[in-house]
Design a protein around this motif. Structure first.
Motif, PDB file in Angstrom:
ATOM      1  N   LEU A   1       0.822  -1.317  -0.142  1.00 25.35           N
ATOM      2  CA  LEU A   1      -0.037   0.092  -0.045  1.00 25.35           C
ATOM      3  C   LEU A   1       0.857   1.368  -0.094  1.00 25.35           C
ATOM      4  N   GLY A   2       1.980   1.098  -0.222  1.00 31.02           N
ATOM      5  CA  GLY A   2       2.896   2.273  -0.100  1.00 31.02           C
ATOM      6  C   GLY A   2       4.164   1.939   0.679  1.00 31.02           C
ATOM      7  N   LYS A   3       5.433   2.608   0.109  1.00 30.38           N
ATOM      8  CA  LYS A   3       6.701   2.233   0.995  1.00 30.38           C
ATOM      9  C   LYS A   3       7.415   3.469   1.336  1.00 30.38           C
ATOM     10  N   ALA A   4       6.907   4.722   0.932  1.00 22.63           N
ATOM     11  CA  ALA A   4       7.503   6.041   1.465  1.00 22.63           C
ATOM     12  C   ALA A   4       7.034   6.026   2.939  1.00 22.63           C
ATOM     13  N   SER A   5       7.968   6.690   3.630  1.00 22.74           N
ATOM     14  CA  SER A   5       7.839   6.891   4.930  1.00 22.74           C
ATOM     15  C   SER A   5       6.558   6.933   5.553  1.00 22.74           C
ATOM     16  N   ASP A   6       5.799   8.042   4.958  1.00 17.63           N
ATOM     17  CA  ASP A   6       4.643   8.229   5.397  1.00 17.63           C
ATOM     18  C   ASP A   6       3.462   7.457   5.000  1.00 17.63           C
ATOM     19  N   GLY A   7       3.723   6.451   4.410  1.00 17.58           N
ATOM     20  CA  GLY A   7       2.737   5.371   3.722  1.00 17.58           C
ATOM     21  C   GLY A   7       2.979   3.946   4.432  1.00 17.58           C
TER      22      GLY A   7
ATOM     23  N   PRO B   1       3.147   1.211   7.366  1.00 21.47           N
ATOM     24  CA  PRO B   1       2.029   0.784   8.433  1.00 21.47           C
ATOM     25  C   PRO B   1       1.978   1.656   9.937  1.00 21.47           C
ATOM     26  N   THR B   2       3.316   1.811  10.197  1.00 20.49           N
ATOM     27  CA  THR B   2       3.488   2.730  11.543  1.00 20.49           C
ATOM     28  C   THR B   2       3.007   4.057  11.162  1.00 20.49           C
ATOM     29  N   ALA B   3       3.031   4.681  10.113  1.00 22.59           N
ATOM     30  CA  ALA B   3       2.777   5.852   9.995  1.00 22.59           C
ATOM     31  C   ALA B   3       1.383   5.949   9.454  1.00 22.59           C
ATOM     32  N   ARG B   4       0.505   4.732   9.525  1.00 19.85           N
ATOM     33  CA  ARG B   4      -0.908   4.504   9.060  1.00 19.85           C
ATOM     34  C   ARG B   4      -1.749   3.814  10.385  1.00 19.85           C
ATOM     35  N   GLY B   5      -1.078   3.978  11.579  1.00 20.15           N
ATOM     36  CA  GLY B   5      -1.891   3.656  12.848  1.00 20.15           C
ATOM     37  C   GLY B   5      -1.357   2.331  13.323  1.00 20.15           C
ATOM     38  N   TYR B   6      -0.556   1.723  12.935  1.00 21.58           N
ATOM     39  CA  TYR B   6       0.004   0.526  13.593  1.00 21.58           C
ATOM     40  C   TYR B   6       1.141   0.792  14.665  1.00 21.58           C
ATOM     41  N   ASP B   7       0.998   0.424  15.738  1.00 22.91           N
ATOM     42  CA  ASP B   7       1.999   0.665  16.790  1.00 22.91           C
ATOM     43  C   ASP B   7       3.397  -0.148  16.354  1.00 22.91           C
ATOM     44  N   HIS B   8       3.120  -1.033  15.939  1.00 18.63           N
ATOM     45  CA  HIS B   8       4.400  -2.232  15.614  1.00 18.63           C
ATOM     46  C   HIS B   8       4.031  -2.863  14.207  1.00 18.63           C
ATOM     47  N   ALA B   9       5.043  -3.005  13.256  1.00 15.04           N
ATOM     48  CA  ALA B   9       4.875  -3.910  11.978  1.00 15.04           C
ATOM     49  C   ALA B   9       6.222  -4.216  11.580  1.00 15.04           C
TER      50      ALA B   9
ATOM     51  N   ASP C   1      11.859  -5.337   0.079  1.00 15.65           N
ATOM     52  CA  ASP C   1      11.938  -4.069   1.177  1.00 15.65           C
ATOM     53  C   ASP C   1      10.918  -4.601   2.235  1.00 15.65           C
ATOM     54  N   TRP C   2      11.617  -5.244   3.270  1.00 12.97           N
ATOM     55  CA  TRP C   2      10.914  -5.437   4.331  1.00 12.97           C
ATOM     56  C   TRP C   2      11.295  -4.419   5.545  1.00 12.97           C
ATOM     57  N   THR C   3      10.385  -3.985   6.116  1.00 15.57           N
ATOM     58  CA  THR C   3      10.426  -2.783   7.328  1.00 15.57           C
ATOM     59  C   THR C   3      10.301  -3.526   8.631  1.00 15.57           C
TER      60      THR C   3
ATOM     61  N   ASP D   1       8.858  -1.772  12.053  1.00 11.57           N
ATOM     62  CA  ASP D   1       8.431  -0.359  12.661  1.00 11.57           C
ATOM     63  C   ASP D   1       8.967   0.997  11.560  1.00 11.57           C
ATOM     64  N   GLY D   2       9.020   0.768  10.459  1.00 14.21           N
ATOM     65  CA  GLY D   2       9.357   1.915   9.645  1.00 14.21           C
ATOM     66  C   GLY D   2      10.527   2.016   9.274  1.00 14.21           C
ATOM     67  N   LYS D   3      11.464   1.019   9.629  1.00 16.21           N
ATOM     68  CA  LYS D   3      13.096   1.085   9.367  1.00 16.21           C
ATOM     69  C   LYS D   3      13.457  -0.170   8.707  1.00 16.21           C
ATOM     70  N   PRO D   4      14.542  -0.215   7.797  1.00 16.56           N
ATOM     71  CA  PRO D   4      14.967  -1.331   6.969  1.00 16.56           C
ATOM     72  C   PRO D   4      15.144  -2.557   7.979  1.00 16.56           C
ATOM     73  N   ALA D   5      14.524  -3.533   7.373  1.00 14.79           N
ATOM     74  CA  ALA D   5      14.747  -4.751   8.407  1.00 14.79           C
ATOM     75  C   ALA D   5      15.636  -5.905   7.907  1.00 14.79           C
ATOM     76  N   THR D   6      16.185  -6.804   8.422  1.00 10.38           N
ATOM     77  CA  THR D   6      16.882  -7.697   7.974  1.00 10.38           C
ATOM     78  C   THR D   6      16.349  -9.090   8.370  1.00 10.38           C
ATOM     79  N   LEU D   7      15.895 -10.002   7.481  1.00  9.71           N
ATOM     80  CA  LEU D   7      15.199 -11.280   7.924  1.00  9.71           C
ATOM     81  C   LEU D   7      15.906 -12.092   8.846  1.00  9.71           C
ATOM     82  N   PRO D   8      15.400 -12.924   9.648  1.00 10.57           N
ATOM     83  CA  PRO D   8      16.004 -13.698  10.498  1.00 10.57           C
ATOM     84  C   PRO D   8      16.673 -14.960   9.679  1.00 10.57           C
ATOM     85  N   THR D   9      17.592 -15.755  10.334  1.00  7.58           N
ATOM     86  CA  THR D   9      18.062 -17.053   9.579  1.00  7.58           C
ATOM     87  C   THR D   9      17.929 -18.124  10.565  1.00  7.58           C
ATOM     88  N   PRO D  10      17.190 -19.302  10.099  1.00  9.02           N
ATOM     89  CA  PRO D  10      16.536 -19.466   8.902  1.00  9.02           C
ATOM     90  C   PRO D  10      15.214 -18.834   8.552  1.00  9.02           C
TER      91      PRO D  10
END
Length: 92
Positions: free
Chosen positions: A31-37, A39-47, A71-73, A75-84
């Protein structure tokens, strides 16, 4: 259709957040990947979410070569996936 969730639309998370509920999201967010789009900018406490379509289920990369990195994020910041990692198990 703007290809993103524009700011003329109120999300259920925004309504619930305003009513005092805690809101969480994990999974796809096409639904959008700009910082204001995000999930945490659209009402979610954690995402922990994936903004792009067509991502690999086992690695942080696309399956169709559409982009360099899925592009995983978190709480609005770039995320790294866990292994495995396997997307369905991780999301649940």
């Amino acid at each position: 259709y703007d290809t993103v969730l524009n700011h003329h639309v109120v999300t259920l998370a925004e309504v619930l957040h305003q009513a005092g509920y805690r809101t969480y999201l994990t999974g796809k967010w096409h639904l959008g990947k700009a910082s204001d789009g995000l999930p945490t900018a659209r009402g979610y406490d954690h995402a922990y979410s994936l903004a792009d379509a067509g991502a690999d289920n086992f690695e942080q990369k696309p399956i169709a070569g559409l982009y360099d990195k899925a592009d995983w994020t978190e709480d609005g910041k770039p995320a790294t996936l866990p292994t495995p990692f396997y997307s369905s198990t991780f999301i649940v």
